[in-house]
Scaffold this active site. Sequence first.
Site, PDB file in Angstrom:
ATOM      1  N   GLU A  92      -8.240 -11.731  27.458  1.00  0.00           N
ATOM      2  CA  GLU A  92      -7.750 -11.273  26.047  1.00  0.00           C
ATOM      3  C   GLU A  92      -6.544 -11.721  25.726  1.00  0.00           C
ATOM      4  O   GLU A  92      -5.462 -11.611  26.381  1.00  0.00           O
ATOM      5  CB  GLU A  92      -7.988  -9.950  24.533  1.00  0.00           C
ATOM      6  N   CYS A 105       1.056 -12.638  22.932  1.00  0.00           N
ATOM      7  CA  CYS A 105       0.585 -11.765  24.747  1.00  0.00           C
ATOM      8  C   CYS A 105      -0.124 -12.216  25.240  1.00  0.00           C
ATOM      9  O   CYS A 105      -1.340 -12.913  24.472  1.00  0.00           O
ATOM     10  CB  CYS A 105       0.665 -10.770  23.630  1.00  0.00           C
ATOM     11  N   CYS A 112      -7.320  -5.387  36.011  1.00  0.00           N
ATOM     12  CA  CYS A 112      -6.460  -4.999  36.512  1.00  0.00           C
ATOM     13  C   CYS A 112      -6.246  -4.534  38.123  1.00  0.00           C
ATOM     14  O   CYS A 112      -7.267  -3.094  37.876  1.00  0.00           O
ATOM     15  CB  CYS A 112      -5.824  -4.796  36.154  1.00  0.00           C
ATOM     16  N   CYS A 116      -3.353   2.681  35.609  1.00  0.00           N
ATOM     17  CA  CYS A 116      -2.052   3.244  34.635  1.00  0.00           C
ATOM     18  C   CYS A 116      -3.351   3.847  34.175  1.00  0.00           C
ATOM     19  O   CYS A 116      -3.827   3.517  33.779  1.00  0.00           O
ATOM     20  CB  CYS A 116      -1.049   2.546  34.285  1.00  0.00           C
ATOM     21  N   CYS A 119      -3.880   3.076  30.157  1.00  0.00           N
ATOM     22  CA  CYS A 119      -4.282   1.800  30.357  1.00  0.00           C
ATOM     23  C   CYS A 119      -5.655   1.453  29.616  1.00  0.00           C
ATOM     24  O   CYS A 119      -6.228   1.333  31.238  1.00  0.00           O
ATOM     25  CB  CYS A 119      -3.473   0.846  31.388  1.00  0.00           C
ATOM     26  N   CYS A 337      -0.942  -2.837  22.857  1.00  0.00           N
ATOM     27  CA  CYS A 337      -0.690  -2.526  24.214  1.00  0.00           C
ATOM     28  C   CYS A 337      -1.609  -1.577  24.491  1.00  0.00           C
ATOM     29  O   CYS A 337      -1.739  -0.654  24.487  1.00  0.00           O
ATOM     30  CB  CYS A 337       0.598  -1.459  24.155  1.00  0.00           C
TER      31      CYS A 337
HETATM   32  N1  SAH Z   1       0.756  -5.091  34.172  1.00  0.00           N
HETATM   33  C1  SAH Z   1       1.950  -5.073  33.235  1.00  0.00           C
HETATM   34  C2  SAH Z   1       1.212  -5.464  31.596  1.00  0.00           C
HETATM   35  C3  SAH Z   1       0.273  -5.005  30.501  1.00  0.00           C
HETATM   36  S1  SAH Z   1       0.465  -4.058  29.802  1.00  0.00           S
HETATM   37  C4  SAH Z   1       2.610  -3.275  32.947  1.00  0.00           C
HETATM   38  O1  SAH Z   1       1.705  -2.755  33.241  1.00  0.00           O
HETATM   39  O2  SAH Z   1       3.467  -3.894  32.600  1.00  0.00           O
HETATM   40  C5  SAH Z   1       1.677  -4.203  29.078  1.00  0.00           C
HETATM   41  C6  SAH Z   1       2.840  -3.122  28.258  1.00  0.00           C
HETATM   42  O3  SAH Z   1       1.697  -1.566  27.665  1.00  0.00           O
HETATM   43  C7  SAH Z   1       3.110  -2.056  29.485  1.00  0.00           C
HETATM   44  O4  SAH Z   1       4.132  -1.240  29.270  1.00  0.00           O
HETATM   45  C8  SAH Z   1       2.068  -0.596  29.321  1.00  0.00           C
HETATM   46  O5  SAH Z   1       2.012   0.362  30.159  1.00  0.00           O
HETATM   47  C9  SAH Z   1       1.804  -0.648  28.150  1.00  0.00           C
HETATM   48  N2  SAH Z   1       0.452  -0.032  27.852  1.00  0.00           N
HETATM   49  C10 SAH Z   1      -0.186   0.712  28.093  1.00  0.00           C
HETATM   50  N3  SAH Z   1      -1.475   1.467  27.775  1.00  0.00           N
HETATM   51  C11 SAH Z   1      -0.825   1.626  26.506  1.00  0.00           C
HETATM   52  C12 SAH Z   1      -1.525   2.446  25.614  1.00  0.00           C
HETATM   53  N4  SAH Z   1      -2.730   2.881  26.073  1.00  0.00           N
HETATM   54  N5  SAH Z   1      -0.524   2.515  24.745  1.00  0.00           N
HETATM   55  C13 SAH Z   1       0.858   2.457  24.566  1.00  0.00           C
HETATM   56  N6  SAH Z   1       1.659   0.806  25.345  1.00  0.00           N
HETATM   57  C14 SAH Z   1       0.306   0.899  26.549  1.00  0.00           C
END
Ligand code: SAH
Length: 349
Positions: A92, A105, A112, A116, A119, A337
Site C-alpha cells: 500500500e 507515503c 514486515c 512492533c 503495528c 500510520c
Molecule cells: N518500519 C519503519 C517505518 C514504518 S511505520 C518504522 O518503524 O519506523 C511508520 C510509523 O508509524 C512508525 O513510527 C511506526 O512506529 C508508526 N506506527 C506503527 N503502528 C502505528 C499505529 N497503530 N498507530 C500510529 N502509529 C503507528
Amino acid sequence: MNKSDIRHLNFEQIQDWVLDNQLSKYRAQQIYDWLWIKNIASFEEMTDIPKALREKLSENFEIKQIVSHHIQVSKDRTIKCAIRLFDKNIVESVLIPTQTRSTACVSSQVGCSLDCKFCATAQLKRKRNLDYQEIYQQVYFIKKLAYEKYHLPLTNIVYMGMGEPLLNYTNVMKSIEMITSPKGMGISPQRITVSTSGIAKMIVKMADQYVKFNLALSLHSAIEEKRKQIMSISESNHIDMLVNALNYFYEKTGNRPTLEYVMLYELNDRIEDANALINFCRKVKSKVNLIEYNPIDHVPFKKTTKERLNHFVQHLEKNKMIVTVRRSRGEDIDAACGQLANKNVLFSV
Ligand code: SAH
C-alpha cells in the site's frame, strides 16, 4: 528467452547497448528519459523512437510496471492505493494532502519482519524486499495522483509505509538516488524522510554515506524495558546504541533526526515516560513528533486521552522541548500510520 529488465541498466549501460547496435548516441538519452522521467509501461509508448528500434528493444528487454489495484479515498482526502507489484504481491502507498504540502507515503517491503506490537503491518509476514524501481514507481504513481485528483505538486516523501526501510537498504538508497536525480524526478532530498524502527548499525552506515535526506526514529519509549515490550528490535538495539548512532548521524549529515512517539494509553504516556524522553533528547539533538495511536485489530493498546496528551506535551514544553503533535490522517480507510495491512485487498498472490 528470459528478457532482462531494461530499468536495471544504468545510463552508461544503455549507451553501450545503443553503440553496440550501431545506433546514434542520442538514442540512449531518449530511451532513458522515457523510462525514468516519463515512466512509460511499454516500448510502444516511445513515440519519438523508430518502430524498428522499438521492436529491437522489446526483443531484448522487458519493462516492468506496478499497477494500481484498488483505491480508497478518505473523508479527509487522504488516498490509499493498493499497488500490485511486478510479481503480483500487493503493498500500500498513501497520498496525504494538507493545506501546505502533499506527501507520498511509500512501502519498502512486502509485509514486515519486525513485530512492533502496535503495528498492523507486523501482522503480515515479510515476503520480500521491494526492488528500487517498485519504490520509485510508487512515488511516481502518487505524484501523478496528487496532480490528477487535487492539482497538487508532490512536496514530500516519507518511507513510512509497509516494511522496515533499513532492512532493504540497497534498494531504498538506490530509489532515493533516482528520485532525487535530475535524470529521475529531481525531488530535493530535504523533502524525503526515511523512518526506521532503530537499527543502529544501519543508521551509522547511512551516516557514513553523508546522506542528505531526513531520518526519523520510531522511539515510542525511552525506557529500555518498556521499549523491549513493544518493539522487539530493541532487544539487540539498546537505547544507548541508538543515542550513539543518532549523534553520529547528526554529526556526519548535519540533519537533526526526528523522534516518533506513538502515544499509548497508560503505557508510554505517564510523566515518568515524558521524563525519560526529555533525558533522551538531552543526549541527542532531535525533534519530537507525538503521534496519535491508530487502533488496529487484535491488540490490547488504546489511544491516549486528550487530557493525558496535553499533560504530556505541557511537561515536555516546560522542559524546553519543541514538540509537534501529529494528528491521524485517513483513519476511516485504514491508511493512517501503522494501519497498512492490505485489509481491503481481495487477493494477494
Ligand atoms: N518500519 C519503519 C517505518 C514504518 S511505520 C518504522 O518503524 O519506523 C511508520 C510509523 O508509524 C512508525 O513510527 C511506526 O512506529 C508508526 N506506527 C506503527 N503502528 C502505528 C499505529 N497503530 N498507530 C500510529 N502509529 C503507528
